[in-house]
Design a protein around this motif. Structure first.
Motif, PDB file in Angstrom:
ATOM      1  N   VAL A   1      36.642  23.822 -33.514  1.00  0.00           N
ATOM      2  CA  VAL A   1      35.074  24.078 -34.102  1.00  0.00           C
ATOM      3  C   VAL A   1      34.290  23.964 -32.788  1.00  0.00           C
ATOM      4  CG1 VAL A   1      33.443  22.125 -35.614  1.00  0.00           C
ATOM      5  CG2 VAL A   1      36.366  22.083 -36.112  1.00  0.00           C
ATOM      6  N   PHE A   2      34.484  23.356 -31.768  1.00  0.00           N
ATOM      7  CA  PHE A   2      33.241  23.661 -30.855  1.00  0.00           C
ATOM      8  C   PHE A   2      34.198  25.277 -30.452  1.00  0.00           C
ATOM      9  CE2 PHE A   2      33.032  19.231 -29.980  1.00  0.00           C
ATOM     10  CZ  PHE A   2      31.584  19.300 -29.867  1.00  0.00           C
ATOM     11  N   THR A   3      34.710  25.914 -29.809  1.00  0.00           N
ATOM     12  CA  THR A   3      34.934  27.398 -29.814  1.00  0.00           C
ATOM     13  C   THR A   3      34.174  28.059 -30.976  1.00  0.00           C
ATOM     14  OG1 THR A   3      36.841  26.661 -30.263  1.00  0.00           O
ATOM     15  CG2 THR A   3      36.683  26.987 -27.907  1.00  0.00           C
ATOM     16  N   SER A   4      34.292  27.532 -31.931  1.00  0.00           N
ATOM     17  CA  SER A   4      34.174  28.815 -33.478  1.00  0.00           C
ATOM     18  C   SER A   4      32.594  28.503 -32.982  1.00  0.00           C
ATOM     19  CB  SER A   4      34.945  28.344 -34.922  1.00  0.00           C
ATOM     20  OG  SER A   4      36.541  28.065 -34.535  1.00  0.00           O
ATOM     21  N   CYS A   5      32.135  28.082 -32.805  1.00  0.00           N
ATOM     22  CA  CYS A   5      30.652  28.371 -33.384  1.00  0.00           C
ATOM     23  C   CYS A   5      30.067  27.977 -32.146  1.00  0.00           C
ATOM     24  CB  CYS A   5      29.627  26.292 -33.843  1.00  0.00           C
ATOM     25  SG  CYS A   5      28.102  26.348 -34.373  1.00  0.00           S
TER      26      CYS A   5
ATOM     27  N   LYS B   1      25.669  20.775 -30.040  1.00  0.00           N
ATOM     28  CA  LYS B   1      25.135  19.083 -30.558  1.00  0.00           C
ATOM     29  C   LYS B   1      24.938  17.828 -31.785  1.00  0.00           C
ATOM     30  CE  LYS B   1      20.668  20.200 -27.353  1.00  0.00           C
ATOM     31  NZ  LYS B   1      19.466  20.190 -27.289  1.00  0.00           N
ATOM     32  N   GLN B   2      25.314  18.585 -32.554  1.00  0.00           N
ATOM     33  CA  GLN B   2      25.304  17.499 -34.011  1.00  0.00           C
ATOM     34  C   GLN B   2      26.546  16.910 -34.295  1.00  0.00           C
ATOM     35  OE1 GLN B   2      25.300  20.105 -38.002  1.00  0.00           O
ATOM     36  NE2 GLN B   2      25.464  18.393 -38.782  1.00  0.00           N
ATOM     37  N   PHE B   3      27.884  18.170 -33.403  1.00  0.00           N
ATOM     38  CA  PHE B   3      28.974  17.527 -32.972  1.00  0.00           C
ATOM     39  C   PHE B   3      29.235  17.182 -32.543  1.00  0.00           C
ATOM     40  CE2 PHE B   3      29.674  22.620 -34.037  1.00  0.00           C
ATOM     41  CZ  PHE B   3      29.498  23.001 -35.503  1.00  0.00           C
ATOM     42  N   CYS B   4      28.356  16.462 -31.096  1.00  0.00           N
ATOM     43  CA  CYS B   4      28.342  15.825 -30.453  1.00  0.00           C
ATOM     44  C   CYS B   4      28.481  14.732 -31.139  1.00  0.00           C
ATOM     45  CB  CYS B   4      27.606  16.040 -29.176  1.00  0.00           C
ATOM     46  SG  CYS B   4      28.588  17.316 -27.374  1.00  0.00           S
ATOM     47  N   TYR B   5      26.991  14.864 -31.798  1.00  0.00           N
ATOM     48  CA  TYR B   5      26.260  12.969 -31.991  1.00  0.00           C
ATOM     49  C   TYR B   5      27.836  12.423 -33.043  1.00  0.00           C
ATOM     50  CZ  TYR B   5      21.750  13.945 -30.621  1.00  0.00           C
ATOM     51  OH  TYR B   5      20.547  13.292 -29.429  1.00  0.00           O
ATOM     52  N   ILE B   6      28.031  12.953 -34.058  1.00  0.00           N
ATOM     53  CA  ILE B   6      28.910  13.158 -34.369  1.00  0.00           C
ATOM     54  C   ILE B   6      30.475  12.340 -33.516  1.00  0.00           C
ATOM     55  CG2 ILE B   6      30.954  13.965 -36.475  1.00  0.00           C
ATOM     56  CD1 ILE B   6      28.978  15.897 -37.524  1.00  0.00           C
TER      57      ILE B   6
ATOM     58  N   LEU C   1      36.080  25.597 -41.946  1.00  0.00           N
ATOM     59  CA  LEU C   1      36.742  26.692 -40.648  1.00  0.00           C
ATOM     60  C   LEU C   1      35.769  28.034 -41.720  1.00  0.00           C
ATOM     61  CD1 LEU C   1      36.315  25.663 -38.150  1.00  0.00           C
ATOM     62  CD2 LEU C   1      38.472  26.524 -38.445  1.00  0.00           C
ATOM     63  N   LYS C   2      36.424  28.800 -42.258  1.00  0.00           N
ATOM     64  CA  LYS C   2      36.521  30.417 -43.145  1.00  0.00           C
ATOM     65  C   LYS C   2      35.459  29.872 -43.367  1.00  0.00           C
ATOM     66  CE  LYS C   2      38.239  33.406 -46.496  1.00  0.00           C
ATOM     67  NZ  LYS C   2      39.123  33.267 -48.421  1.00  0.00           N
ATOM     68  N   PHE C   3      33.978  29.490 -43.961  1.00  0.00           N
ATOM     69  CA  PHE C   3      33.126  29.663 -43.963  1.00  0.00           C
ATOM     70  C   PHE C   3      32.068  29.294 -43.810  1.00  0.00           C
ATOM     71  CE2 PHE C   3      35.442  29.900 -48.368  1.00  0.00           C
ATOM     72  CZ  PHE C   3      34.899  31.613 -48.574  1.00  0.00           C
ATOM     73  N   GLU C   4      32.411  28.860 -42.246  1.00  0.00           N
ATOM     74  CA  GLU C   4      31.770  27.919 -41.287  1.00  0.00           C
ATOM     75  C   GLU C   4      31.247  26.711 -41.392  1.00  0.00           C
ATOM     76  OE1 GLU C   4      28.955  31.866 -40.010  1.00  0.00           O
ATOM     77  OE2 GLU C   4      30.526  32.730 -39.328  1.00  0.00           O
ATOM     78  N   GLU C   5      31.501  25.760 -42.197  1.00  0.00           N
ATOM     79  CA  GLU C   5      30.612  25.012 -42.470  1.00  0.00           C
ATOM     80  C   GLU C   5      31.584  23.798 -41.522  1.00  0.00           C
ATOM     81  OE1 GLU C   5      28.998  22.995 -44.886  1.00  0.00           O
ATOM     82  OE2 GLU C   5      28.221  24.441 -45.619  1.00  0.00           O
ATOM     83  N   TYR C   6      30.875  23.887 -40.074  1.00  0.00           N
ATOM     84  CA  TYR C   6      31.841  23.170 -39.355  1.00  0.00           C
ATOM     85  C   TYR C   6      31.664  21.664 -38.596  1.00  0.00           C
ATOM     86  CZ  TYR C   6      32.005  28.686 -37.842  1.00  0.00           C
ATOM     87  OH  TYR C   6      32.373  29.690 -37.460  1.00  0.00           O
ATOM     88  N   ALA C   7      30.203  21.395 -39.017  1.00  0.00           N
ATOM     89  CA  ALA C   7      30.313  19.552 -39.573  1.00  0.00           C
ATOM     90  C   ALA C   7      31.559  19.120 -40.362  1.00  0.00           C
ATOM     91  CB  ALA C   7      28.468  19.221 -39.511  1.00  0.00           C
ATOM     92  N   ASN C   8      31.919  19.598 -41.548  1.00  0.00           N
ATOM     93  CA  ASN C   8      32.125  19.243 -42.627  1.00  0.00           C
ATOM     94  C   ASN C   8      33.549  19.016 -41.562  1.00  0.00           C
ATOM     95  OD1 ASN C   8      30.681  18.412 -44.644  1.00  0.00           O
ATOM     96  ND2 ASN C   8      29.853  20.550 -45.090  1.00  0.00           N
TER      97      ASN C   8
END
Length: 774
Positions: free
Chosen positions: A274-278, A285-290, A250-257
């Motif tokens: 994660v959703f609110t940070s990005c 959309k990528q998060f939604c696919y995951i 989260l600190k390095f904005e690797e939100y998908a991981n």
């Protein structure tokens, strides 16, 4: 002459005695060693010995120069990986002398300098368990720890871990140790030794310190090690480690991981964070696919997404509304839209005459097998050559296919249409609608199940499945009720829908309901509330198990009730303990079976070694009565161990042993366990074992092995397995039951023409989809 001889003999003996003395004389030994040294090494040795003498000189100026020179020699020395640096080797004999002198020195900078050197010398000289390197480091100056080299820092880290454990048991202060840990971690992180930094912080139970030292160059390696190590840590340490990895991502904005770790932890607050940070729409959309692939219900509320258009776009993805569209686009792109018939899969023309002749026999069982193969191969494509072609009286095929089957075969044929139209909710429901008006209850039951299959993994605000199936769950005919109940279970798996619970729970409390209806109701509720630990559903199933008679609990169908209960606790580990205690009060016919099923489900995909040992212990028992709990224990080994590659390999070896030494009921379960362990992952050694077992003298072992060949090759189009199954269809052409299993396996191998899988793991085998497990 004789006296001379005697005297010479005596002389010889006198000469022999002094020859042995030098060998025992240490000075001579040293001289011999010195002769072996090169001139450079000899000069270095003498230089160092001079420094040792000077260190003990009363003049502080000389002491300081000697210590500085000694320190310089040690720091600049280089050596190969397999030998001790020369200064350390030459100073070894003087370690005791320097230690003794250190004790006599007054507290000063010089004493701290000497402590630094003793700390390094202890690297090779200290007795095991003494931790002298750490002792002198804490007494020494607070200089740069890394200047003494990697090996010194690594050794110090090991001693700190031991000292920390000792102080914790004595409740002694650890502040000085933690200051040293800070230096070591900083050194490791700068020198690409992230795993060693993480290991040290795990030992001293302070992983939070990692946050200060990670940067954009090393955070990926650090998190990769953290997530890999979490697999092998006991709870709750594994969760702490993953928590830190989540924070770093989260600190390095690797939100998908970060999202993947949040899903692994099953922490919805983290998912929301994660959703609110990005703020980037494409990444959202990528998060939604995951999320859609993982198969969990997640509400995208207006507070998180004030923009209506954006929220609608994301809802479409997370609800899988366009799943069919994307799937068919892929199929068109790789040109696999052409429907395949079962004959295309059997490839009977490649076999000899007897088998190919038997393939064309039009029996009810062969037609049922063809129905399944057709459904598996054309799954999701919306067209096939049996069920969806327009009825043409001259061809005698198509619409008549349904009526080439008997009773349950008709139900399967109607339900297979749901599989062919998978995810196409609108067109699927309209094509299934005609079967609801049939006079044959089996056809209606199949159509109801088909509705559930069509809606599988699709969330629709209109709830068409509930609207269609809700009216049928209280019908008199058992097959119609089961069709509707299972349809709801498949359509709403993982949704935790309260409306459906309100409809299905009363069935479990109905004393007059037949056992098959109860069993499938329990499974449906287990699917809908998978991994939720819902107490109300659990109590309903428990009361059903308590109320049924002993004769009913002895029926094979009764074993589905504990499975429904187990699904509620899928992957939830300790949360199952209360229910497991209650299960010990059940009738002895089902008690142990229920216990094994609950443990297997609760620890599925965790890789818990203790649970695998426990299950293996149950398999080792030789039973006298007709108990059934060993088969779920064997399957449980596969369910628990499938989490990571090492566990899979070890479980395969354990299952091989069970094959050799286990009772018959265990041998029958082993092929299925192997299939479950390597589902949609055709390992060659497992393939060979199953191929051997498919010719077993026990027909049940052979059937299980054949089905498992289909499971390990599910959706892979694996040519080797396809060849094996073709040969088996020739081998078993006279055995209808085994031939049926071969056909099912052939259908599974070609699942969705190679575009679908049964593997519940995704995201590089990191996440286990609870819905996928069902």
């Amino acid at each position: 002459m004789a006296p001379e001889k005697n005297s010479s003999g005596a002389g010889t003996s006198r000469e022999e005695a002094p020859v042995k003395v030098p060998a025992k004389d240490p000075k001579k030994k040293e001289e011999k060693k010195d002769e072996d040294l090169s001139e450079e090494d000899l000069a270095l040795k003498q230089q160092l010995e001079l420094y040792v003498e000077r260190v003990q000189d009363p003049d502080p100026g000389l002491q300081k120069v000697a210590l500085e020179s000694m320190r310089q020699e040690i720091r600049t020395s280089t050596s190969s990986m397999t030998s001790v640096p020369k200064p350390l080797k030459f100073l070894r004999p003087h370690y005791g002398t320097l230690k003794a002198y250190y004790e006599t020195m007054k507290d000063s900078d010089l004493k701290r300098y000497l402590a630094d050197i003793l700390s390094v010398l202890a690297l090779t000289m200290s007795a095991e368990g003494e931790r002298e390197s750490l002792k002198y480091r804490l007494l020494g100056s607070e200089g740069d720890i890394g200047s003494w080299g990697h090996e010194y820092v690594r050794n110090l880290a090991g001693e700190i871990a031991q000292e920390y454990t000792k102080r914790q048991s004595e409740e002694a202060p650890i502040n000085d140790l933690m200051e040293l840990v800070q230096q070591i971690v900083a050194f490791h992180m700068k020198h690409n030794a992230e795993p060693e930094a993480v290991d040290l912080l795990m030992e001293v139970e302070d992983l939070d310190m990692l946050m200060e030292h990670v940067d954009s160059t090393n955070f990926k390696r650090t998190c990769l090690y953290l997530t890999s190590a979490a697999r092998y840590l006991p709870g709750p340490d594994d969760m702490v480690v993953l928590d830190i990895a989540y924070m770093i991502y989260l600190k390095f904005e690797e939100y998908a991981n970060a999202l993947q770790i949040a899903l692994f932890l099953d922490n919805m607050q983290y998912v929301k964070q994660v959703f609110t940070s990005c703020g980037d729409l494409l990444r959202r959309k990528q998060f939604c696919y995951i999320l859609a692939r993982h198969g969990i219900t997640f509400e995208l509320d207006e507070e998180m997404f004030p923009d209506d258009d954006e929220r609608e776009a994301l809802l479409e993805i997370v609800n899988n509304t366009k799943l069919s569209e994307g799937y068919l686009t892929l199929a068109r792109d790789i040109e696999v839209m052409e429907p395949k018939s079962p004959e295309d899969i059997y490839k009977a023309h490649l076999l000899d005459g007897r088998a190919s002749a038997s393939a064309s026999v039009d029996s009810a069982r062969q037609n049922l097998a063809a129905t399944f193969v057709n459904a598996f191969v054309n799954a999701g494509f919306g067209q096939d050559k049996l069920m969806t072609v327009q009825s043409d009286p001259s061809s005698g095929s198509s619409g008549n296919w349904l009526f080439k089957n008997k009773e349950h075969g008709k139900a399967s044929a109607a339900a297979s249409l749901g599989m062919i139209l998978l995810w196409e909710v609108d067109s699927g429901l309209s094509q299934l609608d005609k079967y609801f008006h049939s006079n044959d209850n089996h056809v209606i039951a199949g159509a109801l199940l088909g509705v559930g299959i069509v809606n599988c993994n699709i969330k629709n605000d209109c709830d068409p499945a509930l609207a269609l199936l809700g009216d049928y769950i209280d019908k008199e005919d058992a097959s119609i009720r089961i069709g509707a109940i299972m349809g709801l279970g498949l359509a709403y798996a993982g949704s935790q829908n309260e409306q459906i619970r309100a409809k299905l729970s009363p069935i479990l409390n109905d004393a007059k309901a037949p056992l098959d209806v109860l069993a499938f109701t329990a499974i449906s509720l287990g699917l809908i509330y998978v991994g939720s630990c819902n107490e109300e559903v659990a109590q309903s199933i428990i009361f059903t198990l308590m109320d049924r008679s002993e004769s009913e609990l002895g029926e094979p169908l009764a074993r589905l009730l504990p499975l429904g209960l187990g699904l509620l606790y899928l992957g939830k580990q300790e949360n199952v303990e209360v229910t497991a205690e209650v299960a010990k009060t059940f009738n002895e016919k089902i008690r142990k079976h229920c216990d094994m099923t609950l443990v297997s489900c609760a620890y599925a995909g965790t890789g818990n070694v203790l649970k695998v040992q426990n299950l293996l212990g149950h398999c080792a028992q030789h039973l006298e009565k007709g108990e059934t709990h060993q088969a779920p224990a064997v399957l449980g080994i596969a369910m628990v161990a499938m989490a990571e590659e090492l566990g899979v390999e070890m479980a395969i070896r354990s299952l091989e042993h069970l094959l050799q030494y286990g009772e018959q009921n265990i041998r029958r379960a082993v092929p299925l366990a192997l299939g479950l362990l390597c589902i949609a992952n055709p390992k060659v050694n497992v393939m060979d074992t199953l191929s051997r077992l498919s010719h077993d003298t026990d027909s049940e072992v052979a059937m299980a092995a054949v089905i498992s060949l289909g499971l390990i090759g599910a959706g892979t189009n694996n040519a080797r397995i396809a060849g094996m199954l073709r040969n088996l269809s020739s081998y078993y052409y006279k055995d209808a039951s085994l031939l049926f299993c071969v056909r099912i396996a052939q259908g599974l191998v070609h699942l969705g023409k190679g575009l679908l899988t049964l593997n519940p793991y995704h995201s590089e085998r990191f996440l286990l989809s609870p819905r996928g497990c069902c």
